[in-house]
Design a protein around this motif. Structure first.
Motif, PDB file in Angstrom:
ATOM      1  N   TRP A 388      -8.104 -10.260 -14.619  1.00 53.81           N
ATOM      2  CA  TRP A 388      -8.497 -10.689 -13.272  1.00 53.81           C
ATOM      3  C   TRP A 388      -7.355 -10.674 -12.272  1.00 53.81           C
ATOM      4  N   PHE A 389      -6.116 -10.840 -12.722  1.00 54.89           N
ATOM      5  CA  PHE A 389      -4.999 -10.969 -11.772  1.00 54.89           C
ATOM      6  C   PHE A 389      -4.303  -9.641 -11.474  1.00 54.89           C
ATOM      7  N   ALA A 390      -4.886  -8.517 -11.913  1.00 58.29           N
ATOM      8  CA  ALA A 390      -4.285  -7.201 -11.675  1.00 58.29           C
ATOM      9  C   ALA A 390      -5.026  -6.469 -10.564  1.00 58.29           C
ATOM     10  N   GLY A 391      -4.503  -5.302 -10.185  1.00 61.42           N
ATOM     11  CA  GLY A 391      -5.146  -4.460  -9.186  1.00 61.42           C
ATOM     12  C   GLY A 391      -4.520  -4.566  -7.819  1.00 61.42           C
ATOM     13  N   SER A 392      -4.932  -3.687  -6.931  1.00 62.09           N
ATOM     14  CA  SER A 392      -4.377  -3.638  -5.575  1.00 62.09           C
ATOM     15  C   SER A 392      -4.512  -4.982  -4.876  1.00 62.09           C
ATOM     16  N   ALA A 393      -3.468  -5.347  -4.134  1.00 61.17           N
ATOM     17  CA  ALA A 393      -3.408  -6.611  -3.397  1.00 61.17           C
ATOM     18  C   ALA A 393      -3.488  -7.818  -4.314  1.00 61.17           C
ATOM     19  N   SER A 394      -3.092  -7.647  -5.575  1.00 60.32           N
ATOM     20  CA  SER A 394      -3.246  -8.711  -6.561  1.00 60.32           C
ATOM     21  C   SER A 394      -1.989  -9.551  -6.696  1.00 60.32           C
ATOM     22  N   THR A 395      -2.163 -10.690  -7.333  1.00 59.16           N
ATOM     23  CA  THR A 395      -1.047 -11.573  -7.633  1.00 59.16           C
ATOM     24  C   THR A 395      -0.058 -10.896  -8.565  1.00 59.16           C
ATOM     25  N   LEU A 396      -0.562 -10.122  -9.530  1.00 59.76           N
ATOM     26  CA  LEU A 396       0.329  -9.422 -10.449  1.00 59.76           C
ATOM     27  C   LEU A 396       1.293  -8.522  -9.693  1.00 59.76           C
ATOM     28  N   TRP A 397       0.785  -7.733  -8.779  1.00 56.95           N
ATOM     29  CA  TRP A 397       1.641  -6.807  -8.035  1.00 56.95           C
ATOM     30  C   TRP A 397       2.714  -7.550  -7.258  1.00 56.95           C
ATOM     31  N   LEU A 398       2.318  -8.627  -6.585  1.00 58.57           N
ATOM     32  CA  LEU A 398       3.264  -9.370  -5.755  1.00 58.57           C
ATOM     33  C   LEU A 398       4.325 -10.058  -6.612  1.00 58.57           C
ATOM     34  N   GLU A 399       3.894 -10.686  -7.690  1.00 58.86           N
ATOM     35  CA  GLU A 399       4.849 -11.421  -8.520  1.00 58.86           C
ATOM     36  C   GLU A 399       5.773 -10.476  -9.268  1.00 58.86           C
ATOM     37  N   MET A 400       5.246  -9.380  -9.762  1.00 61.80           N
ATOM     38  CA  MET A 400       6.093  -8.414 -10.449  1.00 61.80           C
ATOM     39  C   MET A 400       7.014  -7.701  -9.469  1.00 61.80           C
ATOM     40  N   GLY A 401       6.516  -7.447  -8.259  1.00 62.62           N
ATOM     41  CA  GLY A 401       7.374  -6.857  -7.242  1.00 62.62           C
ATOM     42  C   GLY A 401       8.564  -7.735  -6.939  1.00 62.62           C
ATOM     43  N   ALA A 402       8.320  -9.038  -6.804  1.00 60.83           N
ATOM     44  CA  ALA A 402       9.403  -9.981  -6.515  1.00 60.83           C
ATOM     45  C   ALA A 402      10.378 -10.082  -7.685  1.00 60.83           C
ATOM     46  N   ALA A 403       9.874  -9.991  -8.907  1.00 57.96           N
ATOM     47  CA  ALA A 403      10.729 -10.100 -10.086  1.00 57.96           C
ATOM     48  C   ALA A 403      11.613  -8.868 -10.277  1.00 57.96           C
ATOM     49  N   LEU A 404      11.079  -7.689  -9.959  1.00 59.70           N
ATOM     50  CA  LEU A 404      11.779  -6.441 -10.260  1.00 59.70           C
ATOM     51  C   LEU A 404      12.587  -5.887  -9.091  1.00 59.70           C
ATOM     52  N   SER A 405      12.276  -6.301  -7.885  1.00 64.11           N
ATOM     53  CA  SER A 405      13.010  -5.825  -6.710  1.00 64.11           C
ATOM     54  C   SER A 405      14.523  -6.029  -6.831  1.00 64.11           C
TER      55      SER A 405
END
Length: 436
Positions: A388-405
């Motif tokens: 449920w937390f994956a996909g475009s505009a998702s929490t997964l993308w935002l949180e992983m983006g912040a972690a890996l940036s």
């Protein structure tokens, strides 16, 4: 179908703005359920919005007997909140756009209605007309809940003039295949020598930066890595593979082959102005680049590691849950969906790969350049895990983006980035689906 839970509808994230969302969902709810009126929602606020409006106008011209009311809502969490509220209230539009990877957050919660197999067959919207991996993801509990419209993969844009001068084009003026980390780094370094500025530009940070996730997920999946266990309940990251991908990401920027700090709009501006030889981005920037006049082409993301998988999602058309849906209304809805798919070569002009294979295999689409040059990626898609937390505009993308940036910008080591990413996924796994 699972009964709709009211817990999150009345509380949690969806409670924010609930009154206004419900008001929006009820708009047009009094329209006759007689097949002569249809309500449609999408989230296309950019250049693809104009393309979709043109396609809807074409449908109106072909079907003057149907009164089509089309509404475009704000892209991102706002759209998905309103769509969930619409389905929960049973006063939803007849058809709406949903990113395919968001389906696990909606179908199990009863926020969508399944498609009728007989009507799908009648309108030629059947399994053999879609890529296997995409069609599989359009189902829940053995029923079809989404009709894929497109796939939008992570791709590589390149400046033709820069790459020609750098000796990176073949006899047909196409980019030579780049295979392996050394070849990719060498190509970007050669392009940088030509531009005097940048080899590769891409988003490395930003308040809502998701490109670090797209990049890492692409590279990690090329190594065969998994994020979660098959049941989607536990973390399954392979540390060695994850670190190999992150080490390459940091090598890109630390070596100077790629820009170290750029947000999404900044990287697009640099490439558009000819200051970079390459750009990694989603396929939807075609219109922007055509308007800029930069001499560019596109190709699949390079096979840096063991295969040529590339991160991707896709738009699909769904039936938000309604209390009633008459046979006439259903037929008109399927007419609209079939029309959009049959005419999706127009949609493909904006960069997305048509999901409907009669269009994807057509001479008209294959003549579309550079948009058709990366279409084969549908055989090697790195789709998000079906949670449920994956996909475009998702929490997964935002949180992983912040972690890996920070790995790309040099503010964290690959090991630190991996630790932050694993912590983010664990938090999400421990969070209940807010729409169930």
């Amino acid at each position: 179908m699972s009964p709709i839970s009211r817990r999150a509808v009345l509380g949690g994230a969806l409670a924010v703005g609930a009154a206004s969302a419900l008001a929006g969902c009820s708009a047009g709810a009094g329209l006759a359920d007689d097949g002569r009126s249809l309500r449609y929602w999408d989230l296309f606020t950019g250049g693809d919005g104009a393309t979709m409006r043109a396609m809807l106008d074409a449908f109106r011209a072909e079907h003057p007997e149907i009164d089509l009311e089309a509404v475009t809502l704000q892209w991102g969490p706002t759209y998905y909140t309103k769509l969930a509220m619409a389905g929960a209230g049973g006063r939803a539009p007849d058809v709406a756009v949903l990113h395919l990877a968001r389906l696990p957050g909606y179908a199990p919660a009863g926020l969508l209605d399944p498609f009728d197999p007989d009507l799908l067959a009648e309108f030629d919207l059947t399994e053999e007309n879609f890529p296997a991996a995409v069609w599989q993801r359009a189902q829940y509990n053995g029923q079809v809940y989404a009709i894929p419209l497109d796939t939008h993969p992570y791709v590589m844009y390149y400046n033709v003039d820069v790459c020609r001068e750098a000796g990176l084009l073949d006899a047909d003026d196409q980019l030579i295949p780049l295979r392996g980390p050394d070849a990719v780094l060498a190509a970007f370094t050669a392009a940088k020598q030509v531009t005097g500025a940048y080899g590769l530009v891409t988003e490395t940070y930003g308040t809502d930066g998701v490109n670090p996730w797209r990049m890492w997920w692409t590279l990690y999946r090329q190594l065969g890595g998994e994020l979660l266990t098959p049941d989607g309940r536990d973390l399954a990251i392979d540390d060695a593979k994850a670190l190999r991908a992150l080490t390459f990401m940091q090598q890109l920027t630390s070596s100077g082959a790629a820009i170290r700090e750029a947000d999404g709009s900044g990287s697009i501006a640099l490439f558009s102005s000819g200051q970079a030889g390459f750009m990694w981005q989603g396929d939807w920037e075609v219109t922007t680049l055509l308007a800029s006049g930069v001499p560019f082409s596109m190709t699949r993301f390079p096979a840096v590691f063991d295969n040529a998988s590339a991160q991707a999602d896709g738009h699909s058309l769904v039936l938000p849950h309604r209390r009633t849906r008459s046979p006439a209304q259903a037929r008109a809805t399927y007419q609209l969906i079939a029309f959009l798919l049959r005419h999706s070569v127009t949609w493909a002009e904006g960069g997305h790969v048509p999901a409907y294979q009669p269009v994807a295999r057509s001479a008209e689409y294959r003549a579309l350049r550079p948009q058709s040059l990366y279409a084969s990626v549908v055989e090697e898609l790195a789709l998000d895990p079906p949670v449920w937390f994956a996909g475009s505009a998702s929490t997964l993308w935002l949180e992983m983006g912040a972690a890996l940036s920070p790995v790309l910008t040099g503010r964290a080591t690959p090991a630190e980035g991996l630790a932050a990413a694993k912590a983010a996924v664990r938090r999400l796994l421990a969070t209940p689906n807010p729409v169930q």
